[in-house]
Design an enzyme around this catalytic site. Structure first.
Site, short mmCIF file in Angstrom:
data_model
loop_
_atom_site.label_atom_id
_atom_site.label_comp_id
_atom_site.label_asym_id
_atom_site.label_seq_id
_atom_site.Cartn_x
_atom_site.Cartn_y
_atom_site.Cartn_z
N LYS A 1 -6.94 3.42 8.33
CA LYS A 1 -6.02 4.41 7.75
C LYS A 1 -6.65 5.79 7.71
O LYS A 1 -5.98 6.81 8.03
CB LYS A 1 -5.62 3.96 6.34
CG LYS A 1 -4.76 2.70 6.30
CD LYS A 1 -4.49 2.25 4.88
CE LYS A 1 -3.63 0.99 4.85
NZ LYS A 1 -3.37 0.52 3.49
N SER B 1 0.80 -1.23 0.00
CA SER B 1 0.00 0.00 0.00
C SER B 1 0.83 1.27 0.00
O SER B 1 0.28 2.37 -0.10
CB SER B 1 -0.94 0.00 1.21
OG SER B 1 -0.19 -0.03 2.41
#
EC number: 3.4.21.53
Length: 837
Positions: free
Chosen positions: A771, A728
């Site tokens: 996140k 990511s």
């Protein structure tokens, strides 16, 4: 009886003086030897002798107690028993002594004492003839009648005993094989009689007199057994086994006793166990096994090790809740109120519990679901499991699985092993006492694996709704129904849970809390709890919401609320000191006023107590907790090109992650630091390759074909002690390198996440909610995420979505345009590449 021929004992015999017990001919007896004369006899005669003659000694009964022994030889009984020493065993504990196993041969009379030292030796006259033991002639007259009566009484006595006992069966055979004249000595030694009575039988040299002395003793024993059998018929639940003759007897002047207290307790215990087995409402298979074990238990003596093992097994079987259960509370409105009072937020978990209650109202035989709460530490996974049990009205049991590496902890040990016991599942059911509790399997992601097996594999049967109706523990070895148990597992991550185990559970994600949720939780639950724990009241301490926000943002950075609770506890302790000092100062001030002193505060130096309530502001917060631990350093870190902010997921929740890059003269090498995993290293090489292939498009070449020509690139991920991996960070690395090569600054309020491909596409990643919450905690304003992750924003609270500007990118061109002020224009507008996968 008299005979001039046949087997004869030696005319001189060493004498063994005993004070406890009488050895009769035909019987075997153990004699402890510890006096000086007897010890010397054993050493000189028995241990050093080599012939059969040396093993024959004379046993004289009814001598003085050796505790009061002196140098003088005690007065000897005139009649003794010649015995054959079969075994000699020596020991030094608790003091030196020997134990002799002696079989009686015949009677003798002491005619003359030859010597006293070192052990007595006497001239003896044999009274019984040994050949009579092998003669089968029948006596006539009164003696014959006495012997027949005695034989019939002996047969009656043996017939009253349990013939399944081997000793009793052997005794019955001996009655037919032994000569009649030996029966008084043999049976008098077996039934419980006093030493005085045995001595009378020993002194009866005439056979007719011997029968007359022994027959009343035998009759008394028979009457005692009849009384025992009559008593047990009145109490049919008692154990019906009759004990060996040696354990019973009737003494004059007292009631019959065969160690009644111990044996009655044993009988009552076994009968009570049988009652419990029949009342436990077990399934047929389990009941059949218990009855079989109970039958074996009745035939075992208590001294056998197997007795305790079987007894413990039956106790465990009857204590298990085979058919006991609690009634579920199916009031959905009351359940919703209770869950809301116990926990703030967690809407998905609450909805799942209410769905279960609704289905239980419609279908009463619903199997218990297997839930798995996955989330960072401190978000309330364990406590919500306890609340679910309270909402349903069920018993709650927690099983900590962290560090368990033996499959026997789950399945139990087989009963063939010493110290075997059931597994934690069966033990938990025994503890709660019902078959439909709520079981919390805590830290299921931290199971170990060792040579003793894999406990995660053992859990496959427990957590499978199609199999756990017949879960078989190794200790029980019979199926137990776990289908009504509500299993709730907790984990910080699913990465370490085996796929087969994960497939059996319904996974519910429990994300971290937003700042607003933490403030609500603190004022609803944490602050009242800490005030109670520290003996304070709201009239003594007040923590405003602004102060709580400062604690959350400047002193804690976590997904849960554990650190927040610890900080509130530190504030309560500091205030408790002030309150305690104020009470003491108030008492001192009162004492000084009673003395009519003026200006007591100036003279005594005692300050007035603090005003109540004590309100914690930002100044008091800094005095108590120290300077802020976390500062908002985002804008300061992005003052140079080559720095970008990424978003990472950890088991503790989401985190922001800085990526730094620098360039220097070299030969085009790429250096990566920060404990990176293989996947993240490959993402960095992908980013370099994509930028080199598109350098001219984005004006990064500076006149040369390759932007890395004559240049080395160093990529660093701070917090170097923490291992990092995953795809990511791809878009963050591309943005960081683009900033470095172009000399432009990345926006200081932008964070991003997404996987990249060599063609410049942005692929979806996981952990979006955690996140985004991390970016919101860090006061960032714009978040760049893959377009295919747009659906994941539905899980994010509305006020968080309103505070953030989301950019959904499908290509790296869109990422660069959103990350830089004014965009990141290309020299030539190239057509957008659309994936056809």
């Amino acid at each position: 009886m008299s005979s001039n021929s046949g087997i004869q004992i030696p005319s001189r015999l060493p004498l063994l003086c005993t004070h406890d017990g009488v050895l009769l001919p035909g019987s075997t007896m153990r004699i402890s030897v510890d006096t000086a004369r007897n010890m010397q006899l054993v050493k000189s005669r028995l241990l050093k002798g080599t012939s059969l003659k040396s093993t024959i000694i004379g046993v004289i009964p009814n001598t003085r107690d050796p505790e009061h022994d002196s140098d003088e030889l005690p007065s000897l009984h005139s009649i003794g028993t010649a015995g054959l020493a079969v075994q000699v065993v020596g020991s030094n504990w608790p003091k030196p002594h020997y134990t002799l196993l002696i079989t009686g041969l015949c009677r003798f009379r002491v005619t003359q004492l030859l010597r006293e030292r070192p052990f007595p030796v006497a001239e003896v006259e044999q009274l019984d003839k040994l050949e009579q033991y092998t003669e089968g002639g029948q006596a006539d007259g009164e003696l014959g009648e006495l012997s027949q009566r005695f034989y019939q009484a002996a047969v009656q006595l043996v017939g009253m005993l349990d013939m399944s006992v081997p000793v009793v069966a052997k005794l019955r055979r001996l009655l037919d094989s032994l000569p009649r004249e030996t029966l008084p000595d043999v049976l008098a030694s077996m039934i419980r009689t006093s030493n005085k009575e045995k001595l009378q039988v020993l002194d009866a040299v005439d056979l007719e007199e011997r029968f007359k002395k022994a027959l009343p003793l035998l009759t008394r024993q028979i009457e005692g057994l009849k009384l025992l059998q009559k008593t047990r018929k009145l109490r049919p639940d008692d154990d019906k086994r009759v004990l060996a003759i040696r354990k019973g007897g009737v003494f004059p002047g007292r009631q019959f006793s065969l160690d009644e207290e111990v044996e009655d307790e044993d009988g009552d215990d076994t009968a009570m166990l049988e009652k419990k087995v029949k009342a436990a409402a077990m399934p047929e298979a389990a009941l059949r096994v218990c009855l079989k074990e109970l039958k074996r238990l009745k035939k075992m003596p208590q001294s056998m090790p197997e007795y305790a093992l079987t007894h413990n097994y039956l106790e465990m079987m009857v204590e298990l809740p085979w058919s006991k259960s609690t009634t579920d509370c199916l009031d959905i409105r009351a359940a919703r109120v209770l869950l809301d009072n116990d926990h703030y937020a967690m809407e998905k978990l609450k909805r799942r519990v209410l769905e279960y209650l609704a289905v239980r109202q419609l279908k009463s035989t619903l199997k218990g679901p297997i839930l798995c709460f996955v989330g960072p530490p401190g978000v309330g996974k364990t406590s919500v499991g306890r609340s679910i049990a309270r909402t349903l009205g069920r018993e709650f049991h927690r099983i900590a699985l962290g560090g368990v590496c033996d499959q026997s902890d789950i399945r139990g040990h087989r009963r063939t092993y010493v110290g075997s016991m059931p597994g934690r599942i069966i033990n938990g059911l025994k503890t709660v006492g019902v078959n439909n509790p709520v079981f919390l399997l805590d830290e299921v992601d931290k199971l170990g694996k060792s040579l003793q097996g894999d406990p995660a594999a053992a859990l496959l049967e427990v957590l499978d709704p199609e199999q756990n109706h017949s879960f078989t523990d190794h200790y029980l070895n019979v199926p137990f129904d776990l289908s009504q148990v509500l299993f709730i597992a907790t984990a910080n991550t699913t990465a370490t849970i085996p796929p087969a185990l994960l497939d059996r559970m319904e996974v519910l994600q429990v994300p971290g809390y937003t700042q607003e949720e933490k403030v609500e939780i603190a004022h609803r639950h944490l602050i009242p709890h800490q005030l109670e724990q520290h003996g304070l009241t709201p009239q003594q301490l007040q923590i405003p919401q602004d102060t709580t926000k400062d604690i959350i943002s400047k002193y804690t950075r976590e997904a849960g609320v554990r650190s927040l609770e610890r900080k509130i506890g530190a504030i309560c302790r500091a205030v408790a000191v002030k309150v305690a000092e104020g009470h003491k100062e108030g008492k001192a001030s009162l004492y000084l006023s009673d003395q009519n002193t003026e200006n007591k505060e100036e003279d005594s130096g005692i300050a007035s107590p603090p005003e109540m309530p004590i309100v914690i502001d930002h100044i008091a917060l800094k005095d108590i907790l120290g300077p802020p631990v976390f500062e908002m350093e985002v804008s300061e870190r992005l003052t140079l090109p080559g720095v970008a902010i990424g978003l990472a997921w950890t088991p503790m929740g989401g985190e922001i992650m800085f990526v730094e890059a620098s360039r220097m003269e070299g030969d085009g090498q790429l250096t990566l630091t920060g404990q990176l995993g293989d996947v993240m290293k490959e993402s960095a090489h992908l980013a370099i390759s994509w930028l080199r292939s598109n350098a001219k498009t984005y004006l990064l070449a500076n006149g040369s074909a390759d932007p890395l020509e004559g240049t080395d690139i160093h990529l660093h991920f701070p917090a170097g002690a923490v291992t990092k991996d995953g795809p990511s960070a791809g878009v963050t690395i591309v943005t960081c390198l683009a900033s470095l090569l172009s000399g432009r600054l990345v926006r200081s309020d932008v964070a991003m996440t997404g996987e990249i491909t060599l063609r410049g596409l942005v692929l979806p990643v996981g952990g979006i909610k955690d996140k985004v919450l991390a970016a919101h905690r860090a006061n960032l304003k714009r978040v760049i995420i893959p377009k295919r992750n747009e659906k994941d924003l539905e899980e994010i609270p509305a006020h968080v979505r309103a505070d953030l500007d989301f950019v959904f990118a499908s290509t790296l061109d869109e990422v660069l345009n959103a990350a830089f002020d004014g965009g990141f224009p290309a020299a030539v507008n190239h057509p957008q590449v659309v994936s056809k996968l």
